[in-house]
Design an enzyme around this catalytic site. Structure first.
Site, PDB file in Angstrom:
ATOM      1  N   ARG A 166       4.832  -8.442  -1.276  1.00  0.00           N
ATOM      2  CA  ARG A 166       5.014  -9.859  -1.616  1.00  0.00           C
ATOM      3  C   ARG A 166       5.571 -10.075  -3.025  1.00  0.00           C
ATOM      4  O   ARG A 166       5.855 -11.200  -3.415  1.00  0.00           O
ATOM      5  CB  ARG A 166       3.697 -10.606  -1.416  1.00  0.00           C
ATOM      6  CG  ARG A 166       3.311 -10.602   0.062  1.00  0.00           C
ATOM      7  CD  ARG A 166       2.001 -11.287   0.298  1.00  0.00           C
ATOM      8  NE  ARG A 166       2.085 -12.726   0.077  1.00  0.00           N
ATOM      9  CZ  ARG A 166       1.055 -13.554   0.171  1.00  0.00           C
ATOM     10  NH1 ARG A 166      -0.126 -13.077   0.486  1.00  0.00           N
ATOM     11  NH2 ARG A 166       1.201 -14.844  -0.057  1.00  0.00           N
TER      12      ARG A 166
ATOM     13  N   HIS B 127       9.841  -1.888   0.142  1.00  0.00           N
ATOM     14  CA  HIS B 127       8.694  -2.470  -0.596  1.00  0.00           C
ATOM     15  C   HIS B 127       8.160  -1.568  -1.704  1.00  0.00           C
ATOM     16  O   HIS B 127       7.195  -1.911  -2.357  1.00  0.00           O
ATOM     17  CB  HIS B 127       7.542  -2.860   0.331  1.00  0.00           C
ATOM     18  CG  HIS B 127       7.910  -3.851   1.393  1.00  0.00           C
ATOM     19  ND1 HIS B 127       8.622  -4.988   1.124  1.00  0.00           N
ATOM     20  CD2 HIS B 127       7.677  -3.854   2.730  1.00  0.00           C
ATOM     21  CE1 HIS B 127       8.803  -5.660   2.244  1.00  0.00           C
ATOM     22  NE2 HIS B 127       8.249  -4.989   3.221  1.00  0.00           N
TER      23      HIS B 127
ATOM     24  N   PRO C 153      -6.074  -7.717  -4.611  1.00  0.00           N
ATOM     25  CA  PRO C 153      -7.007  -6.738  -5.172  1.00  0.00           C
ATOM     26  C   PRO C 153      -7.845  -7.368  -6.281  1.00  0.00           C
ATOM     27  O   PRO C 153      -7.324  -8.064  -7.138  1.00  0.00           O
ATOM     28  CB  PRO C 153      -6.095  -5.653  -5.751  1.00  0.00           C
ATOM     29  CG  PRO C 153      -4.744  -5.885  -5.177  1.00  0.00           C
ATOM     30  CD  PRO C 153      -4.680  -7.342  -4.819  1.00  0.00           C
ATOM     31  N   GLU C 154      -9.152  -7.160  -6.209  1.00  0.00           N
ATOM     32  CA  GLU C 154     -10.058  -7.646  -7.258  1.00  0.00           C
ATOM     33  C   GLU C 154     -10.566  -6.437  -8.043  1.00  0.00           C
ATOM     34  O   GLU C 154     -10.096  -5.318  -7.830  1.00  0.00           O
ATOM     35  CB  GLU C 154     -11.203  -8.448  -6.616  1.00  0.00           C
ATOM     36  CG  GLU C 154     -10.685  -9.658  -5.825  1.00  0.00           C
ATOM     37  CD  GLU C 154     -11.775 -10.478  -5.152  1.00  0.00           C
ATOM     38  OE1 GLU C 154     -12.888 -10.525  -5.673  1.00  0.00           O
ATOM     39  OE2 GLU C 154     -11.497 -11.062  -4.091  1.00  0.00           O
TER      40      GLU C 154
END
Ligand SMILES: [Zn+2]
Length: 270
Positions: free
Chosen positions: A109, A91, A2-3
């Site tokens: 991740r 997750h 994500p930016e």
């Protein structure tokens, strides 16, 4: 990863639901995310009213009267609003329970991070050295030109340096340089003030458009309602290797730069 547009989209998607709501419970299901928090963080946050959610670069700041919870989404993190009876799934490593909604942190991740700071959050070690926000009034060509003076790196890597400008990653760096017609591997030494002005202008335009369209879903990104972003349909070079340039129809090329895939039009970008 994500930016800025994706993080800002999440912020805008959750703020109105959570503002002024007290935390009923803070759950951290995976101890990895405790590393930068106080051992009694659940107790500290219980009953605390959320004053505001702000953003600095790619960090979200949840401001409470007693301190600030800083969240970095890492490579694959997302924050989703779910209803109160939600049971954490695989997750889903943490949750903030409010009276009407639950905010769930999902991160397959596990590169995301939580931090806690009692006093001035912008002085936190992760935030204090960050560069300008692309939407700051004094983010302009002159600023970039000055910052580039003693550097000898390719312009794409320069734009991705958070100490210079925050929130621009691999996707938007490629898109900004396409819009500004600059080759990604051009050394910053060779870029004129006029071109820096163009880069600053394109950065703002592209990031603004990406926020309006809810960010880009490239890998796992989803917004606070679990929906994909819409800006990936508007990407012009990122991920377009072998396709035609939308402006001149030349085939888009890709190469590795600083271990990241980099896309450009060999004709438009010189
Ligand atoms: Zn082209």
């Amino acid at each position: 990863m994500p930016e800025l547009p994706e993080v800002e989209t999440i912020r805008r998607g959750i703020i109105s639901y959570l503002i002024n709501q007290p935390v009923e419970k803070f759950i951290i299901a995976d101890k990895k995310f405790r590393a930068h928090l106080l051992p009694n963080i659940e107790k500290i946050m219980q009953g605390e009213k959320l004053i505001d959610i702000t953003r600095r670069g790619k960090y979200l700041l949840f401001n409470f009267p007693v301190g600030t919870l800083i969240i970095h989404l890492g490579m694959s993190g997302s924050l989703c609003l779910v209803d109160k009876n939600h049971i954490l799934q695989k997750h889903q490593h943490a949750a903030l329970l409010f009276p009407k909604n639950t905010l769930v942190f999902t991160d397959p991740r596990k590169f995301g991070n939580f931090f806690w700071i009692e006093k001035k959050p912008l002085e936190h070690e992760r935030l204090k050295d960050l560069g300008k926000e692309p939407f700051d009034n004094d983010f302009n060509g002159e600023y970039l030109f000055q910052k580039a003076r003693n550097k000898k790196i390719p312009v794409k890597q320069f734009l991705m340096e958070n100490k210079i400008v925050t929130g621009i990653g691999n996707i938007y760096a490629s898109e900004i340089l396409f819009a500004a017609k600059i080759k990604p591997n051009q050394s910053v030494q060779k870029i004129s003030l006029k071109s820096w002005n163009k880069i600053a202008e394109c950065a703002r335009e592209i990031l603004k458009a990406a926020i309006v369209h809810g960010g880009s879903t490239i890998h796992t990104y989803v917004n606070s309602r679990g929906e994909s972003g819409g800006y990936q349909k508007m990407l012009r070079v990122y991920g377009k290797e072998g396709k035609k340039c939308p402006i001149c129809k030349t085939i888009i090329k890709s190469f590795r730069l600083g271990q990241r895939s980099t896309f450009y039009c060999p004709r438009c970008q010189r």
